[in-house]
Structures are given as structure tokens and as C-alpha cells.
Design a protein around this motif. Structure first.
Motif, short mmCIF file in Angstrom:
data_model
loop_
_atom_site.label_atom_id
_atom_site.label_comp_id
_atom_site.label_asym_id
_atom_site.label_seq_id
_atom_site.Cartn_x
_atom_site.Cartn_y
_atom_site.Cartn_z
N TYR A 1 -22.45 -27.09 -58.64
CA TYR A 1 -22.44 -27.51 -57.26
C TYR A 1 -21.55 -28.75 -57.22
O TYR A 1 -21.47 -29.69 -58.25
CB TYR A 1 -23.95 -28.17 -56.76
CG TYR A 1 -24.79 -26.85 -56.75
CD1 TYR A 1 -25.11 -26.32 -55.34
CD2 TYR A 1 -25.39 -26.48 -57.64
CE1 TYR A 1 -26.00 -25.15 -55.35
CE2 TYR A 1 -26.14 -25.26 -57.61
CZ TYR A 1 -26.27 -24.73 -56.35
OH TYR A 1 -27.10 -23.54 -56.30
N GLU B 1 -26.60 -30.83 -52.77
CA GLU B 1 -26.39 -29.40 -52.60
C GLU B 1 -27.30 -28.73 -53.51
O GLU B 1 -27.71 -27.57 -52.99
CB GLU B 1 -24.86 -28.89 -52.85
CG GLU B 1 -23.99 -29.44 -52.06
CD GLU B 1 -22.43 -28.91 -52.24
OE1 GLU B 1 -22.34 -28.25 -53.08
OE2 GLU B 1 -21.50 -29.51 -51.61
N ASP C 1 -30.80 -28.89 -51.97
CA ASP C 1 -30.95 -28.02 -51.02
C ASP C 1 -31.41 -26.54 -51.25
O ASP C 1 -32.05 -25.72 -50.38
CB ASP C 1 -29.54 -27.95 -50.14
CG ASP C 1 -29.42 -28.98 -49.19
OD1 ASP C 1 -30.34 -30.01 -49.12
OD2 ASP C 1 -28.08 -29.39 -48.88
#
Length: 348
Positions: A158, A163, A166
Motif C-alpha cells: 500500500y 489504505e 481501510d
């Protein structure tokens, strides 16, 4: 926090070491203090702390974690785009390195070197954090042997830590609230017989297959899974899926439930996801999942145990041994689980 199991070590080459950090952490660090530990000349646990946080607590914690991982030495990498060329900032970083060295020494770990870089990117300049005068440039992170190995193992890298977070972040709070109501309605008081546990395990296997086939789960299927994971026999059996032939499908199911389920049912999906990620060597995803699980329930025994194991650098192969319990329970319940796979190849 993550561990590297690759034999090649860039410890003596700062440009290569800095380039390898995103592959080990799973994301490109920003505004971070990264501590790369080593023992017997091999890279060990890689730890990270936010530079914007409480540094007194962070440095003490990093030192304790480094020691608990069995580290003999450590290398610090400060990633900070602010203050490039600032003399005062350089002095502050030297103070930070000295402070870190003192904390590590108190735990029996030697800080052998430190490097400062504005960003972890190919060609970015690095310089010595303690004023020794050494400088150089960062190798290409995408070409790092550790990054190549991570991609071949099926790990996604990532651009930012957010990210990665998430991946397990709640997707739709309104839908989760509706699911909570449905789960509570479905939680009729009944005797949890072996037959019910067996049926719930088979339901979980069917749901993983359904999701793998591109068909989303219905709310009723999701509610049943939430209640099933509250049964210790079901939950402990399903840990075995992390080492089975269809581990990838099972992990996708746990990730989906982690995003969709409300608390308190969400925690079990998070721990199953963490176990699956840890078993295949994905320390970053395991760590993010465990952080979320422990925020849901700080006294969760399995989450606490896995978190301690991950922080201390316990190898994934040792964690996989826990899956034997799942296969034993499956045999007692009369459930046929996917056969164990040979590691070194990707799960299907």
C-alpha cells in the motif's frame, strides 16, 4: 510491526535497507520512526512509530518490543519530509537518535546506525542521523528483493498506512446497525449442540465459496455467521482454514465480515483475519487487524496472544501449528475441512 523471513539482508547497505521498508511494513511510511532490528546478522522485527505521537512513550515501547523480539542490534530510519536542510531540525534528529540509543541500551540492544530520509522513494537522498557525515541515495523500493518476494507471495503493498487500515475499516455504519438488529433478533436461546456447530461450520465454508464466486452474502447469511463465531467450537475450528487449500477464500470472508459486522461480533472476524494473515506471513495486515480487534475488546485472549507473538517476532510457521487444534475439533464434530496445503505456494 512485521517480520522478514527472507535470507538476503540489506542491513549493511542503507540505500537497500530503506528501500526494503515498505515491503516489510506493507505500506510506505511517512512522518515515521522505523526501527529495524537484527540478531545473528539477520533482519528481525521491523517496528514503527509516528513522529507526531508521544515520543517518550513511543521510544520506550520500541525499545521494549525490540528486546522482546530477541534483537541484539538495531538500525533507526527517520522518515520526515519536513525540515529538509534545516540545521535546527538536524540537531533535533540527533537528539532523537541519542534518546533512542539510550532507551535501547537500557534493554540490552545496541543502536548501530541511524539514517534520515525525506521520503522512501527511488533516488531520495539519505544522510546519517547522528551526524557521522555519511550520505547516499535510496534504491528502488519496487525492485527490492523483499518487495519482489512479497508480491510473489500474494501480498499487496500500500502507498499509505491509511489504505491498509481501510482493509478492515467498517464499510457502512447504517448497514451495520441494521445487521445488529437482525443478529439480536436471530439470537434465540437454544442449546448449542454439536449438530448445530457442525452445520454452522459447513455454512461458513459455503459462504466463503459463495464470496469467492463473486456473490455477496445476504444479511441473513451474515447474521448466522456472526452468531456462529460466538460459539468457541465453531470459531476454533475455523482457525484451521488459514492453513487449508482454500485459505484465500476464507481470508476474504473474514475481511468482508470485519468491514460489515457490528460490534461485538466484529471482533471474532478480525481475529480470524489476523490469524490467517499471520499464518501466511503478512504481518502488516495481521497487525492492523489485531489493533482493531483489541480496540473492540481489549481482553480478547486470542487477539492478545497473537499481538504479543507478532510484536515479539514469532515466525509464521510457529503460528500455523495452532491450526492443528482446528483440524482436531473438526474431526470430533464430523466436519470435513479442506486439506492442509504446503506453504511456499499461494493459497487458492
Amino acid at each position: 510491526m512485521a517480520t522478514s523471513t527472507r535470507p538476503e539482508s540489506p542491513l549493511d547497505r542503507p540505500g537497500a535497507l530503506i528501500a526494503a521498508i515498505p515491503a516489510v511494513l506493507g505500506f510506505v511510511p511517512e512522518k515515521s520512526l522505523v526501527l529495524v532490528t537484527a540478531a545473528d546478522g539477520e533482519m528481525g522485527a521491523v517496528l514503527r512509530a509516528d513522529l507526531d505521537g508521544r515520543l517518550d512513550e513511543s521510544l520506550s515501547c520500541l525499545a521494549e518490543l525490540a528486546a522482546s523480539s530477541g534483537a541484539e542490534t538495531a538500525i533507526a530510519v527517520i522518515v520526515d519530509a519536513e525540515g529538509a536542510g534545516c540545521r535546527v531540525c538536524a540537531e533535533e534528529r540527533r537528539d532523537l537518535v541519542g534518546w533512542l540509543a539510550t532507551e535501547l541500551a537500557s534493554q540490552g540492544v545496541e543502536l548501530t546506525s541511524s539514517h534520515v530520509v525525506a521520503e522512501v522513494a527511488a533516488g531520495a537522498g539519505w544522510y546519517c542521523g547522528d551526524g557521522c557525515g555519511r550520505t547516499g541515495v535510496v534504491d528502488d523500493p519496487a525492485a527490492s528483493p523483499i518487495a519482489v518476494a512479497a508480491v510473489l507471495d500474494g501480498r499487496r503493498l500500500y502507498d499509505r498506512r491509511s489504505e491498509l487500515v481501510d482493509v478492515v475499516a467498517p464499510a457502512d455504519e447504517a448497514h451495520s446497525a441494521a445487521l445488529k438488529h437482525l443478529i439480536e433478533q436471530s439470537a434465540v436461546i437454544t442449546e448449542r449442540t454439536d449438530a448445530i456447530a457442525r452445520a454452522d461450520i459447513e455454512h461458513a465454508l459455503a459462504c466463503a465459496e459463495r464470496l469467492e464466486g463473486g456473490r455477496p452474502l445476504t444479511d441473513d447469511q451474515t447474521a448466522r455467521l456472526a452468531l456462529a463465531l460466538s460459539d468457541g467450537r465453531v470459531r476454533d475450528t475455523l482457525y484451521a482454514l488459514a492453513v487449508g487449500d482454500h485459505a484465500g477464500a476464507a481470508e476474504a470472508l473474514w475481511a468482508d465480515l470485519s468491514r460489515r459486522l457490528p460490534e461485538p461480533w466484529r471482533v471474532e472476524a478480525l481475529v480470524l483475519l489476523a490469524f490467517s494473515a499471520y499464518a501466511r506471513g503478512d504481518g502488516p495486515l495481521a497487525g492492523i487487524s489485531l489493533d482493531a480487534a483489541l480496540r473492540c475488546r481489549s481482553d480478547h485472549k486470542m487477539a492478545g496472544m497473537l499481538d504479543q507473538a507478532l510484536r515479539s517476532g514469532l515466525r509464521p510457521e510457529r503460528i500455523r501449528e495452532l491450526a492443528r487444534t482446528g483440524y482436531r475439533l473438526a474431526g470430533q464434530l464430523g466436519v470435513q475441512l479442506p486439506p492442509r496445503r504446503s506453504f511456499g505456494q499461494r493459497a487458492g
